[in-house]
Design a protein around this motif. Structure first.
Motif, PDB file in Angstrom:
ATOM      1  N   ILE A  13      36.983  24.834  32.907  1.00  0.00           N
ATOM      2  CA  ILE A  13      37.297  23.986  34.243  1.00  0.00           C
ATOM      3  C   ILE A  13      36.935  24.826  35.357  1.00  0.00           C
ATOM      4  CG2 ILE A  13      39.102  23.200  35.534  1.00  0.00           C
ATOM      5  CD1 ILE A  13      40.386  22.060  32.808  1.00  0.00           C
ATOM      6  N   ARG A  14      37.432  26.273  35.254  1.00  0.00           N
ATOM      7  CA  ARG A  14      37.207  26.885  36.558  1.00  0.00           C
ATOM      8  C   ARG A  14      35.891  27.544  36.681  1.00  0.00           C
ATOM      9  NH1 ARG A  14      41.087  30.985  37.090  1.00  0.00           N
ATOM     10  NH2 ARG A  14      41.192  30.887  34.955  1.00  0.00           N
ATOM     11  N   CYS A  15      34.999  27.630  35.629  1.00  0.00           N
ATOM     12  CA  CYS A  15      33.855  28.293  35.837  1.00  0.00           C
ATOM     13  C   CYS A  15      33.026  28.128  37.123  1.00  0.00           C
ATOM     14  CB  CYS A  15      32.973  28.193  34.362  1.00  0.00           C
ATOM     15  SG  CYS A  15      33.657  29.360  33.028  1.00  0.00           S
ATOM     16  N   PRO A  16      32.915  27.028  37.520  1.00  0.00           N
ATOM     17  CA  PRO A  16      32.270  26.537  38.616  1.00  0.00           C
ATOM     18  C   PRO A  16      32.671  27.272  39.972  1.00  0.00           C
ATOM     19  CG  PRO A  16      32.385  24.518  37.496  1.00  0.00           C
ATOM     20  CD  PRO A  16      33.371  25.593  36.909  1.00  0.00           C
ATOM     21  N   LEU A  17      34.209  27.465  39.963  1.00  0.00           N
ATOM     22  CA  LEU A  17      34.778  28.182  41.022  1.00  0.00           C
ATOM     23  C   LEU A  17      34.537  29.477  41.150  1.00  0.00           C
ATOM     24  CD1 LEU A  17      38.196  25.961  40.751  1.00  0.00           C
ATOM     25  CD2 LEU A  17      36.270  25.770  42.544  1.00  0.00           C
ATOM     26  N   VAL A  18      34.810  30.387  39.773  1.00  0.00           N
ATOM     27  CA  VAL A  18      34.552  31.740  39.931  1.00  0.00           C
ATOM     28  C   VAL A  18      33.691  32.501  39.089  1.00  0.00           C
ATOM     29  CG1 VAL A  18      37.155  31.953  40.610  1.00  0.00           C
ATOM     30  CG2 VAL A  18      36.500  31.948  38.017  1.00  0.00           C
ATOM     31  N   GLY A  19      32.784  31.814  38.285  1.00  0.00           N
ATOM     32  CA  GLY A  19      31.867  32.527  37.580  1.00  0.00           C
ATOM     33  C   GLY A  19      32.622  32.223  35.883  1.00  0.00           C
ATOM     34  N   SER A  20      31.656  32.874  35.094  1.00  0.00           N
ATOM     35  CA  SER A  20      32.314  32.703  33.796  1.00  0.00           C
ATOM     36  C   SER A  20      32.390  34.096  33.138  1.00  0.00           C
ATOM     37  CB  SER A  20      30.822  32.028  32.972  1.00  0.00           C
ATOM     38  OG  SER A  20      29.651  32.627  33.021  1.00  0.00           O
ATOM     39  N   LYS A  21      32.162  35.180  33.838  1.00  0.00           N
ATOM     40  CA  LYS A  21      32.551  36.411  33.219  1.00  0.00           C
ATOM     41  C   LYS A  21      33.985  36.735  33.321  1.00  0.00           C
ATOM     42  CE  LYS A  21      31.802  39.595  37.144  1.00  0.00           C
ATOM     43  NZ  LYS A  21      31.407  40.667  37.631  1.00  0.00           N
ATOM     44  N   PRO A  22      34.687  37.382  32.271  1.00  0.00           N
ATOM     45  CA  PRO A  22      36.205  37.870  32.300  1.00  0.00           C
ATOM     46  C   PRO A  22      36.196  38.681  33.849  1.00  0.00           C
ATOM     47  CG  PRO A  22      35.030  38.483  30.358  1.00  0.00           C
ATOM     48  CD  PRO A  22      33.929  38.122  31.194  1.00  0.00           C
ATOM     49  N   LEU A  23      37.370  38.271  34.221  1.00  0.00           N
ATOM     50  CA  LEU A  23      38.125  38.935  35.652  1.00  0.00           C
ATOM     51  C   LEU A  23      39.431  38.991  35.603  1.00  0.00           C
ATOM     52  CD1 LEU A  23      36.151  36.407  38.237  1.00  0.00           C
ATOM     53  CD2 LEU A  23      35.464  38.824  37.713  1.00  0.00           C
ATOM     54  N   PRO A  24      39.921  39.988  36.416  1.00  0.00           N
ATOM     55  CA  PRO A  24      41.174  40.248  36.495  1.00  0.00           C
ATOM     56  C   PRO A  24      41.938  38.995  37.115  1.00  0.00           C
ATOM     57  CG  PRO A  24      40.078  42.275  37.132  1.00  0.00           C
ATOM     58  CD  PRO A  24      39.242  41.190  36.901  1.00  0.00           C
ATOM     59  N   ARG A  25      43.009  38.874  36.639  1.00  0.00           N
ATOM     60  CA  ARG A  25      44.024  37.667  37.152  1.00  0.00           C
ATOM     61  C   ARG A  25      43.758  37.599  38.964  1.00  0.00           C
ATOM     62  NH1 ARG A  25      49.723  35.648  37.839  1.00  0.00           N
ATOM     63  NH2 ARG A  25      49.431  33.610  38.075  1.00  0.00           N
ATOM     64  N   ALA A  26      44.171  38.901  39.270  1.00  0.00           N
ATOM     65  CA  ALA A  26      44.009  39.023  40.803  1.00  0.00           C
ATOM     66  C   ALA A  26      42.818  38.684  41.568  1.00  0.00           C
ATOM     67  CB  ALA A  26      44.449  40.210  41.111  1.00  0.00           C
ATOM     68  N   GLU A  27      41.682  39.004  40.676  1.00  0.00           N
ATOM     69  CA  GLU A  27      40.343  38.665  41.472  1.00  0.00           C
ATOM     70  C   GLU A  27      40.050  37.129  41.121  1.00  0.00           C
ATOM     71  OE1 GLU A  27      35.936  40.117  40.530  1.00  0.00           O
ATOM     72  OE2 GLU A  27      37.421  41.358  40.270  1.00  0.00           O
ATOM     73  N   VAL A  28      40.721  36.449  40.103  1.00  0.00           N
ATOM     74  CA  VAL A  28      40.536  34.936  40.146  1.00  0.00           C
ATOM     75  C   VAL A  28      41.197  34.362  41.119  1.00  0.00           C
ATOM     76  CG1 VAL A  28      41.105  33.023  38.551  1.00  0.00           C
ATOM     77  CG2 VAL A  28      40.358  34.805  37.374  1.00  0.00           C
ATOM     78  N   VAL A  29      42.295  34.642  41.648  1.00  0.00           N
ATOM     79  CA  VAL A  29      43.013  34.095  42.784  1.00  0.00           C
ATOM     80  C   VAL A  29      42.419  34.330  43.971  1.00  0.00           C
ATOM     81  CG1 VAL A  29      45.452  34.058  43.893  1.00  0.00           C
ATOM     82  CG2 VAL A  29      45.322  34.288  41.270  1.00  0.00           C
ATOM     83  N   SER A  30      41.753  35.421  44.101  1.00  0.00           N
ATOM     84  CA  SER A  30      40.958  36.071  45.331  1.00  0.00           C
ATOM     85  C   SER A  30      39.929  34.995  45.743  1.00  0.00           C
ATOM     86  CB  SER A  30      40.705  37.225  45.131  1.00  0.00           C
ATOM     87  OG  SER A  30      40.030  37.600  46.486  1.00  0.00           O
ATOM     88  N   LYS A  31      39.210  34.782  44.389  1.00  0.00           N
ATOM     89  CA  LYS A  31      37.913  33.852  44.686  1.00  0.00           C
ATOM     90  C   LYS A  31      38.292  32.479  44.918  1.00  0.00           C
ATOM     91  CE  LYS A  31      34.779  36.723  41.834  1.00  0.00           C
ATOM     92  NZ  LYS A  31      33.592  36.714  42.431  1.00  0.00           N
TER      93      LYS A  31
END
Length: 79
Positions: A13-31
């Motif tokens: 669901i979120r891949c289009p928003l932040v990309g598909s590679k693993p990210l720290p939660r804080a970076e996901v929220v930032s994106k």
């Protein structure tokens, strides 16, 4: 490892928003915040409220959420 810095897979669901590679939660929220600001999705009268577009509705499950609710909805999509 602390949960906030743990890297996790993003669901489809979120891949289009932040990309598909693993990210720290804080970076996901930032994106996600970057996406919200870029697309002017904050309510101009109440900056704490987010007016979800189609992509964010898939994540949040509704058309409007507060910035506090946003983190709860994002957590459901981290694996």
């Amino acid at each position: 490892m602390v949960a906030i810095s743990r890297r996790g897979e993003l669901d489809a669901i979120r891949c289009p928003l932040v990309g598909s590679k693993p990210l720290p939660r804080a970076e996901v929220v930032s994106k996600v915040w970057d996406y919200i600001k870029k697309n002017k999705l904050q309510d101009p009268q109440n900056k704490r409220e987010i007016m979800a577009d189609e992509k964010l509705q898939a994540v949040f499950g509704k058309t409007r959420v507060t910035m506090f609710e946003m983190n709860k909805h994002l957590a459901q999509h981290l694996t």
